[in-house]
Design an enzyme around this catalytic site. Sequence first.
Site, short mmCIF file in Angstrom:
data_model
loop_
_atom_site.label_atom_id
_atom_site.label_comp_id
_atom_site.label_asym_id
_atom_site.label_seq_id
_atom_site.Cartn_x
_atom_site.Cartn_y
_atom_site.Cartn_z
N HIS A 194 74.73 51.95 97.08
CA HIS A 194 74.73 50.81 98.18
C HIS A 194 73.83 51.12 99.35
CE1 HIS A 194 79.01 49.86 95.43
NE2 HIS A 194 78.06 49.20 94.73
N CYS A 490 61.55 46.85 85.80
CA CYS A 490 62.97 46.08 86.44
C CYS A 490 63.05 47.37 87.26
CB CYS A 490 63.70 45.22 86.26
SG CYS A 490 64.42 45.30 84.24
#
Length: 557
Positions: A194, A490
Amino acid sequence: MPEPVAAVPTAEMLRGLGISPGRAAGRVYRMAGPPLLPSPVPVTDPVAEVARAVLGLETVAEELAQRAAKAADPAARDILEAQAMIAADPMLRESVDEQVRAGLDAAHAIDTACAHHRQMLLSAGGYFAERASDLDDIRNRAVAAALGLPMPGVPSPGHPFILTAEDLAPADTVNLDPGVVLALVTEKGGPTSHTAILARALGLPAVVACHGATGIADGTWASVDGDTGEVGAGIGEEAAGEIQRRALAERDRLGEASGPGRTADGHPVKLLLNIGSVADLQAGVAAEGVGLFRTEFLFLDRRTAPTHEEQTSAYAAVLRAFPGAQVVLRTLDAGTDKPLPFLGLADEINPALGVRGLRVARRQPDVLDAQLDAIAEAAAASDASPWVMAPMVTTPGEAADFARRARSRGLANVGAMVEVPAAALHARRLLDEVDFLSIGTNDLSQYTFAADRQHGDLADLLDSWQPALLYLIAQCAEAGRAVGKPVGVCGEAAADPLLATVLVGLGVTSLSMSARSVPAVRDALARHSIAQCRHNAELALAARDPDEARRAVREGW
């Protein structure tokens, strides 16, 4: 080309993993540590003690929900909402209740219950293990609330600074002001943590897995290089000022660039965005479309699947934002390692290797069919021609079945994600069935190196510069070149400006990333010819490890 930075005299040079590019310098200040547990106290009124413990959890859940509502960045909002759900989980509350009735006071009951649930998450692996650090943050906040102490948080020295911490929770980073916090450095974490996601979203240079970072004394002048992972402690105010001046000048220069992605000699490379909804589209970012629309964000926290109308509306909103451009929608990337309540999938011993992504269709094909129906209707109502791809494709047979389902609904551009080595090794056979490939480097790294994405001690194995990973990407690109079909990246690797030149040199035709990463990648490509990019690719493939690969390419920068 950016100005070369002179050698900086340092009292100490620390090394971690650079996960958000850029340079910064300033004074270091540490994140406030977790609350210390006092000695246990006897419980004379279990009912009141349970109420105090539960109130602590409720306070945290409400605070996280409020932070989520105020979060400007959609990725941060999604993370905080998920964290609030964990704090409000009835099972966690039941565990706290059991600990109090076993004789523990509120603070110790919360601590013990969270430790138990944390171990269960780590044992489950995959997506669940990634939530363990979230539970640590919830524990710290709930214990503080139960003890009547201030919540752990970001320091406020009254001037811009570099933030260091053992790890950073979403609640700590979501409201960081990039005008005050110059860079992030943590002792734990990996390239897909995160901290990494939010640092890139905020455009902050960041280094994770940097052992010794919290040992830097508050107020020490330091430099952070989010490209190389180097943290220089004790560099002096004058050197710090010069580094920061150049960093700001470079940022301004990049912000002035525009236009489609291409190399110095005009070789086209599409620069696309990774998004979770139309809210992720940032004004002023000159991207050429969407390379990854994570449709599962529409499904989060739902006990029932979104309706056909809800799905159609969400997909149509993104297609309208890019009329005539490439918009790649990834079908539901969920399963036992990324649980969605409405799916009702049973727990698995090793969910990262279980039913996830396209594999969910083996058990519930109606979920995939409903999603494809909504995408097809959204496409019919717009001027766009969507590209649709499936996650966790492993075999040519799976690719063929997905292509059949999509094309039967009039969807012409059908692709497969390459996230497991088997798909990369058989990329040519996959392209016999589909129209394009999109490489998800985060999962491809995890599966190639058998390294959990959240394991701080293994962060080096998840480095996007690993030559073995680059070799698999090269295999995919060569397969695409052989049949004239596009192959994009990606994953987070696409956001590294220096690595972008390597990926293009390997034959990748598009790069998809967060909006803030586009300017630097565009600039890096514009300063390299396709021949130079191919040379960079050769250097990286020939290297023995990520550091050597990065160093060899950087020396020719």
